[in-house]
Design a protein around this motif. Sequence first.
Motif, PDB file in Angstrom:
ATOM      1  N   SER A 153       0.832  -1.422  -0.201  1.00  0.00           N
ATOM      2  CA  SER A 153       0.049  -0.020   0.051  1.00  0.00           C
ATOM      3  C   SER A 153       0.887   1.036   0.101  1.00  0.00           C
ATOM      4  O   SER A 153       0.293   2.387  -0.331  1.00  0.00           O
ATOM      5  N   HIS A 154       2.121   1.219   0.463  1.00  0.00           N
ATOM      6  CA  HIS A 154       2.964   2.323   0.314  1.00  0.00           C
ATOM      7  C   HIS A 154       2.410   3.472   1.319  1.00  0.00           C
ATOM      8  O   HIS A 154       2.304   4.653   1.223  1.00  0.00           O
ATOM      9  N   ALA A 155       1.809   2.676   2.590  1.00  0.00           N
ATOM     10  CA  ALA A 155       1.405   3.674   3.729  1.00  0.00           C
ATOM     11  C   ALA A 155       2.368   4.532   4.158  1.00  0.00           C
ATOM     12  O   ALA A 155       3.597   4.360   3.906  1.00  0.00           O
ATOM     13  N   GLN A 156       1.980   5.536   4.810  1.00  0.00           N
ATOM     14  CA  GLN A 156       2.944   6.524   5.337  1.00  0.00           C
ATOM     15  C   GLN A 156       3.583   5.515   6.476  1.00  0.00           C
ATOM     16  O   GLN A 156       3.000   5.251   7.545  1.00  0.00           O
ATOM     17  N   ALA A 157       4.901   5.719   6.321  1.00  0.00           N
ATOM     18  CA  ALA A 157       5.632   4.978   7.291  1.00  0.00           C
ATOM     19  C   ALA A 157       6.088   5.947   8.626  1.00  0.00           C
ATOM     20  O   ALA A 157       6.381   5.133   9.442  1.00  0.00           O
ATOM     21  N   GLY A 158       5.951   7.064   8.567  1.00  0.00           N
ATOM     22  CA  GLY A 158       6.377   7.891   9.634  1.00  0.00           C
ATOM     23  C   GLY A 158       7.736   7.820   9.776  1.00  0.00           C
ATOM     24  O   GLY A 158       8.735   8.419   9.003  1.00  0.00           O
ATOM     25  N   ASP A 159       8.342   7.371  11.022  1.00  0.00           N
ATOM     26  CA  ASP A 159       9.869   7.612  11.150  1.00  0.00           C
ATOM     27  C   ASP A 159      10.366   6.088  11.378  1.00  0.00           C
ATOM     28  O   ASP A 159       9.692   5.255  11.176  1.00  0.00           O
ATOM     29  N   PHE A 160      11.684   6.242  11.486  1.00  0.00           N
ATOM     30  CA  PHE A 160      12.494   4.826  11.765  1.00  0.00           C
ATOM     31  C   PHE A 160      13.242   5.093  12.930  1.00  0.00           C
ATOM     32  O   PHE A 160      13.436   6.232  13.375  1.00  0.00           O
ATOM     33  N   ALA A 161      13.698   3.992  13.486  1.00  0.00           N
ATOM     34  CA  ALA A 161      14.297   4.011  14.636  1.00  0.00           C
ATOM     35  C   ALA A 161      15.283   2.951  14.583  1.00  0.00           C
ATOM     36  O   ALA A 161      15.239   1.767  14.435  1.00  0.00           O
ATOM     37  N   LEU A 162      16.506   3.533  14.450  1.00  0.00           N
ATOM     38  CA  LEU A 162      17.882   2.613  14.255  1.00  0.00           C
ATOM     39  C   LEU A 162      18.284   2.402  15.756  1.00  0.00           C
ATOM     40  O   LEU A 162      18.505   3.292  16.335  1.00  0.00           O
ATOM     41  N   ARG A 163      18.393   1.294  16.058  1.00  0.00           N
ATOM     42  CA  ARG A 163      18.503   0.718  17.477  1.00  0.00           C
ATOM     43  C   ARG A 163      19.771  -0.013  17.682  1.00  0.00           C
ATOM     44  O   ARG A 163      19.958  -0.982  17.169  1.00  0.00           O
ATOM     45  N   PHE A 164      20.655   0.256  18.769  1.00  0.00           N
ATOM     46  CA  PHE A 164      21.758  -0.484  19.087  1.00  0.00           C
ATOM     47  C   PHE A 164      21.740  -0.856  20.599  1.00  0.00           C
ATOM     48  O   PHE A 164      21.922   0.009  21.565  1.00  0.00           O
ATOM     49  N   HIS A 165      21.335  -2.292  20.938  1.00  0.00           N
ATOM     50  CA  HIS A 165      21.307  -2.508  22.149  1.00  0.00           C
ATOM     51  C   HIS A 165      22.654  -2.756  22.951  1.00  0.00           C
ATOM     52  O   HIS A 165      23.510  -3.508  22.204  1.00  0.00           O
ATOM     53  N   ILE A 166      22.940  -2.196  24.084  1.00  0.00           N
ATOM     54  CA  ILE A 166      24.300  -2.330  24.711  1.00  0.00           C
ATOM     55  C   ILE A 166      24.293  -3.255  26.064  1.00  0.00           C
ATOM     56  O   ILE A 166      23.507  -3.110  26.828  1.00  0.00           O
ATOM     57  N   HIS A 167      25.447  -3.792  25.985  1.00  0.00           N
ATOM     58  CA  HIS A 167      25.400  -4.941  26.970  1.00  0.00           C
ATOM     59  C   HIS A 167      25.565  -4.208  28.598  1.00  0.00           C
ATOM     60  O   HIS A 167      26.146  -3.090  28.653  1.00  0.00           O
ATOM     61  N   PHE A 179      18.103  -6.546  28.514  1.00  0.00           N
ATOM     62  CA  PHE A 179      19.046  -7.419  28.389  1.00  0.00           C
ATOM     63  C   PHE A 179      18.371  -8.887  28.740  1.00  0.00           C
ATOM     64  O   PHE A 179      18.221  -9.232  30.064  1.00  0.00           O
ATOM     65  N   PHE A 180      18.319  -9.723  27.842  1.00  0.00           N
ATOM     66  CA  PHE A 180      17.261 -10.911  28.074  1.00  0.00           C
ATOM     67  C   PHE A 180      18.303 -12.298  28.268  1.00  0.00           C
ATOM     68  O   PHE A 180      17.842 -13.254  28.530  1.00  0.00           O
ATOM     69  N   ALA A 181      19.592 -12.165  27.851  1.00  0.00           N
ATOM     70  CA  ALA A 181      20.514 -13.157  27.679  1.00  0.00           C
ATOM     71  C   ALA A 181      21.373 -13.528  28.943  1.00  0.00           C
ATOM     72  O   ALA A 181      22.037 -14.641  28.908  1.00  0.00           O
ATOM     73  N   ALA A 182      20.981 -12.796  29.930  1.00  0.00           N
ATOM     74  CA  ALA A 182      21.791 -13.043  31.144  1.00  0.00           C
ATOM     75  C   ALA A 182      21.246 -14.643  31.889  1.00  0.00           C
ATOM     76  O   ALA A 182      20.135 -14.776  31.845  1.00  0.00           O
ATOM     77  N   ALA A 210      21.242  -0.306  28.430  1.00  0.00           N
ATOM     78  CA  ALA A 210      20.900   0.778  27.471  1.00  0.00           C
ATOM     79  C   ALA A 210      21.032   0.506  26.109  1.00  0.00           C
ATOM     80  O   ALA A 210      21.416  -0.772  25.509  1.00  0.00           O
ATOM     81  N   GLN A 211      20.306   1.578  25.272  1.00  0.00           N
ATOM     82  CA  GLN A 211      20.175   1.280  24.006  1.00  0.00           C
ATOM     83  C   GLN A 211      20.548   2.593  23.240  1.00  0.00           C
ATOM     84  O   GLN A 211      20.312   3.806  23.911  1.00  0.00           O
ATOM     85  N   ILE A 212      21.373   2.840  22.225  1.00  0.00           N
ATOM     86  CA  ILE A 212      21.422   3.886  21.574  1.00  0.00           C
ATOM     87  C   ILE A 212      20.384   3.790  20.330  1.00  0.00           C
ATOM     88  O   ILE A 212      20.209   2.953  19.709  1.00  0.00           O
ATOM     89  N   ILE A 213      19.710   5.010  20.138  1.00  0.00           N
ATOM     90  CA  ILE A 213      18.784   5.176  19.255  1.00  0.00           C
ATOM     91  C   ILE A 213      19.151   6.194  18.419  1.00  0.00           C
ATOM     92  O   ILE A 213      19.454   7.244  18.592  1.00  0.00           O
ATOM     93  N   VAL A 214      18.980   6.186  16.940  1.00  0.00           N
ATOM     94  CA  VAL A 214      19.008   7.173  15.968  1.00  0.00           C
ATOM     95  C   VAL A 214      17.639   7.267  15.343  1.00  0.00           C
ATOM     96  O   VAL A 214      17.273   6.294  14.721  1.00  0.00           O
ATOM     97  N   ARG A 215      16.752   8.442  15.035  1.00  0.00           N
ATOM     98  CA  ARG A 215      15.612   8.579  14.488  1.00  0.00           C
ATOM     99  C   ARG A 215      15.433   9.351  13.230  1.00  0.00           C
ATOM    100  O   ARG A 215      16.447  10.176  13.066  1.00  0.00           O
ATOM    101  N   GLY A 216      14.785   9.108  12.559  1.00  0.00           N
ATOM    102  CA  GLY A 216      14.641  10.062  11.226  1.00  0.00           C
ATOM    103  C   GLY A 216      13.208   9.693  10.472  1.00  0.00           C
ATOM    104  O   GLY A 216      12.804   8.721  11.061  1.00  0.00           O
ATOM    105  N   ALA A 217      13.119  10.518   9.389  1.00  0.00           N
ATOM    106  CA  ALA A 217      11.745  10.204   8.513  1.00  0.00           C
ATOM    107  C   ALA A 217      12.252   8.686   7.615  1.00  0.00           C
ATOM    108  O   ALA A 217      13.102   8.744   7.089  1.00  0.00           O
ATOM    109  N   ALA A 218      11.293   7.851   7.767  1.00  0.00           N
ATOM    110  CA  ALA A 218      11.220   6.805   7.026  1.00  0.00           C
ATOM    111  C   ALA A 218      10.813   6.919   5.447  1.00  0.00           C
ATOM    112  O   ALA A 218       9.559   6.923   5.407  1.00  0.00           O
ATOM    113  N   ALA A 219      11.668   7.334   4.638  1.00  0.00           N
ATOM    114  CA  ALA A 219      11.121   7.291   3.130  1.00  0.00           C
ATOM    115  C   ALA A 219      12.232   6.694   2.413  1.00  0.00           C
ATOM    116  O   ALA A 219      13.507   6.672   2.698  1.00  0.00           O
ATOM    117  N   PRO A 220      11.857   6.585   1.018  1.00  0.00           N
ATOM    118  CA  PRO A 220      12.781   6.089   0.141  1.00  0.00           C
ATOM    119  C   PRO A 220      13.864   7.030   0.023  1.00  0.00           C
ATOM    120  O   PRO A 220      13.629   8.387   0.022  1.00  0.00           O
TER     121      PRO A 220
END
Length: 186
Positions: free
Chosen positions: A90-104, A143-146, A154-164
């Motif tokens: 449908s190419h629906a409006q994606a809104g934003d992306f979140a790029l996540r890095f989970h930290i030990h 953290f679930f692997a303990a 903690a996690q590092i997050i980078v956000r932005g607009a999700a678009a081609p």
Amino acid sequence: AHSTLVVGDRSSARIAPQSAPRRRAGRVLGGPRNTEVERRRLDGETTLLLSHDGYARDFGLVHQRELTLPADGSALLGVDRLIAAERGGSHAQAGDFALRFHIHPRVRIAPNADGAIELTLADGEILIFEAQDLTPEIEDSIFFAAPGGARKCAQIIVRGAAAPGAEIVWSFRRRAGAQVPPGGKV
């Protein structure tokens, strides 16, 4: 929790809810149909080119990730891209992306004066996370692997607009001049 790019706060896979019958609860029901992996080596440097179409049906987007590890291991360089799917839904409006890095949980994490994120490893080594033209944030995660069960991290997050055409250039680099004490202890 995955250290990857998420579009519209949705998983790229469809997972049966916990309320589903016992044998289906939590199982993957559907997800990316096409995934690609390519490995390149040049002068000791290794690059992985990865992609999946898990967001094609809902948003008309393909997620591509490029990871490069230099021969000396001093950095991990990444580029995440969103490109238009050849055949999408449908190419629906994606809104934003979140790029996540989970930290030990054993890694200390804090923003530095330059707007980057400083990670202090258990052995005292320091890494710097940066995202080109975007400001990374720090948020709580789990953290679930303990062996003793879930732990706060903690996690590092980078956000932005999700678009081609969206492209996120990021890196984890050893801090220049950082010395690990003998025996790796702080």
